[in-house]
Design an enzyme around this catalytic site. Structure first.
Site, short mmCIF file in Angstrom:
data_model
loop_
_atom_site.label_atom_id
_atom_site.label_comp_id
_atom_site.label_asym_id
_atom_site.label_seq_id
_atom_site.Cartn_x
_atom_site.Cartn_y
_atom_site.Cartn_z
N LYS A 115 0.71 -5.23 -1.90
CA LYS A 115 1.79 -5.03 -0.92
C LYS A 115 2.85 -6.12 -0.98
O LYS A 115 3.94 -5.93 -0.46
CB LYS A 115 1.21 -4.93 0.49
CG LYS A 115 0.47 -3.63 0.72
CD LYS A 115 0.16 -3.38 2.17
CE LYS A 115 -0.46 -2.01 2.37
NZ LYS A 115 -0.93 -1.77 3.72
N LYS A 196 -4.04 7.67 -4.66
CA LYS A 196 -4.58 8.29 -3.44
C LYS A 196 -3.46 9.07 -2.72
O LYS A 196 -2.31 8.63 -2.71
CB LYS A 196 -5.08 7.14 -2.55
CG LYS A 196 -5.74 7.54 -1.28
CD LYS A 196 -6.26 6.29 -0.57
CE LYS A 196 -6.10 6.42 0.92
NZ LYS A 196 -6.52 5.25 1.67
N LYS A 199 0.38 9.29 3.19
CA LYS A 199 1.46 9.82 4.04
C LYS A 199 2.73 8.99 3.90
O LYS A 199 3.78 9.40 4.35
CB LYS A 199 1.00 9.91 5.49
CG LYS A 199 0.44 8.64 6.10
CD LYS A 199 -0.10 8.92 7.48
CE LYS A 199 -0.73 7.72 8.16
NZ LYS A 199 -2.14 7.52 8.00
#
Ligand code: TRP
Length: 333
Positions: A115, A196, A199
């Site tokens: 991240k 994966k 959303k």
């Protein structure tokens, strides 16, 4: 809610958008836990602000998620569902745990490395995220935490911190165990099956949202990547079709072998149409229920207030015990 009779389970989900088909399979497992465990399900709004978001979106996503969890079968009479930010003990324990965590440990977290790679908004919260997650878990003397692969390292850290605290200050925390699922039918992106399903993916076609219309679901499944073999089966370079088979298998409860047999000799188009029907049939009643629940703001408020109340009964006890062991003067409240 009485702890100590049944083993406890806690899990969290971030309100960062409408849950996907992938999240749905996870939530389905949560529903099953209600039979045998004391369940705490947390909407991790504090974690979600490590990524900057509009206030209006956070609030909308949070309430939508609560309504969706109930629509999917989480029963507020059997489980406590609450917003993480409503129980301030999470932040208090997080600070205390950060003082028994080394920065080296946090630098080793692969999620932090990923991240922070793009160097945009690498805030301190992103760095201390796993400590807050440890606090979430340890506050409730949780026995089991159902985690996916991406959160396993965070749970390992939680266990290390619990053990370290217990050694330093005397036995306080339960060292939580990961809850591993027998079938690891993880749902991957429809556009890039090595990733994966998420959303927060920029490509809308890569995920199916729980609130997608029939039309949208049909289009996304049609566009999903497969291969040129036209064989609904396992094989090398067949990640795309295997992912679709996993989805079909998890919704119909058929084994992958049964799925292969069912579509033996059939074209991808036929399989994709049936898969679409299965997803739509599963989602339609949930969407209906979701809309009803979302309209009933009084009910929603009752659920999250009671959830937070139940959670606080446990968290306060743990935090008091922790503060006492550390040497803080007793709280007056
Ligand atoms: N970090 C988790 C995720 O992004 C969400 C989460 C927050 C969580 N606190 C938790 C999961 C505690 C399990 C237990 O998926």
């Amino acid at each position: 809610m009485k702890l100590g009779i049944r083993k406890s389970i806690l899990s969290g989900i971030q309100p960062s958008g409408i849950p996907t088909l992938g999240n749905y399979t996870v939530v389905k497992n949560w529903v099953g836990f209600q039979e045998n465990f004391e369940c705490l399900f947390m909407i991790a709004d504090l974690h979600s602000i490590t990524v900057q978001q509009e206030a209006i979106k956070i609030r909308e996503n949070s309430l939508n998620l609560l309504a969706l969890l109930i629509a999917c079968g989480i029963d507020p009479n059997r489980a406590s569902i609450f917003f993480q930010s409503h129980v301030s003990d999470h932040c208090s324990l997080s600070w205390i745990l950060s003082c028994v965590t080394s920065i080296g440990e946090l630098f080793r977290m692969t999620q932090f490395k990923e991240k922070s790679e793009n160097k945009i908004n690498v805030n301190a919260g992103l760095f201390t995220y796993p400590v807050l997650m440890a606090a979430d878990i340890l506050l409730y003397k949780t026995n089991f935490v159902p985690v996916g692969k991406d959160q396993k390292q965070h749970l390992e850290l939680t266990r290390d911190l619990a053990n370290r605290f217990n050694r330093r200050y005397g036995n306080t925390f339960i060292v939580p165990e990961p809850y591993i699922f027998e079938s690891s039918g993880k749902i991957m992106s429809l556009q890039n099956p090595s990733k994966k399903m998420s959303k927060s993916d920029k490509n809308e076609n890569s995920f199916i949202s729980l609130l997608d219309s029939k039309d949208k679901i049909s289009k996304k499944i049609k566009k999903s990547v497969t291969d040129s073999e036209n064989c609904v089966c396992h094989g090398t370079n067949k990640d795309g079709i295997e992912n679709l088979m996993n989805i079909y298998s998890s919704l119909t409860k058929k084994s992958l072998k049964e799925v292969e047999e069912e579509f033996y000799g059939k074209e991808y188009g036929v399989f994709k149409r049936l898969l679409t029907d299965v997803i739509v049939a599963e989602f339609e009643p949930i969407q209906k229920k979701f809309n009803e629940i979302l309209d009933d703001k009084i009910y929603l408020e009752k659920v999250y207030k009671e959830g937070a109340y139940n959670a606080k009964q446990i968290s306060k006890k743990t935090l008091d015990e922790v503060c006492e062991k550390i040497g803080f003067v007793g709280r007056c409240d």
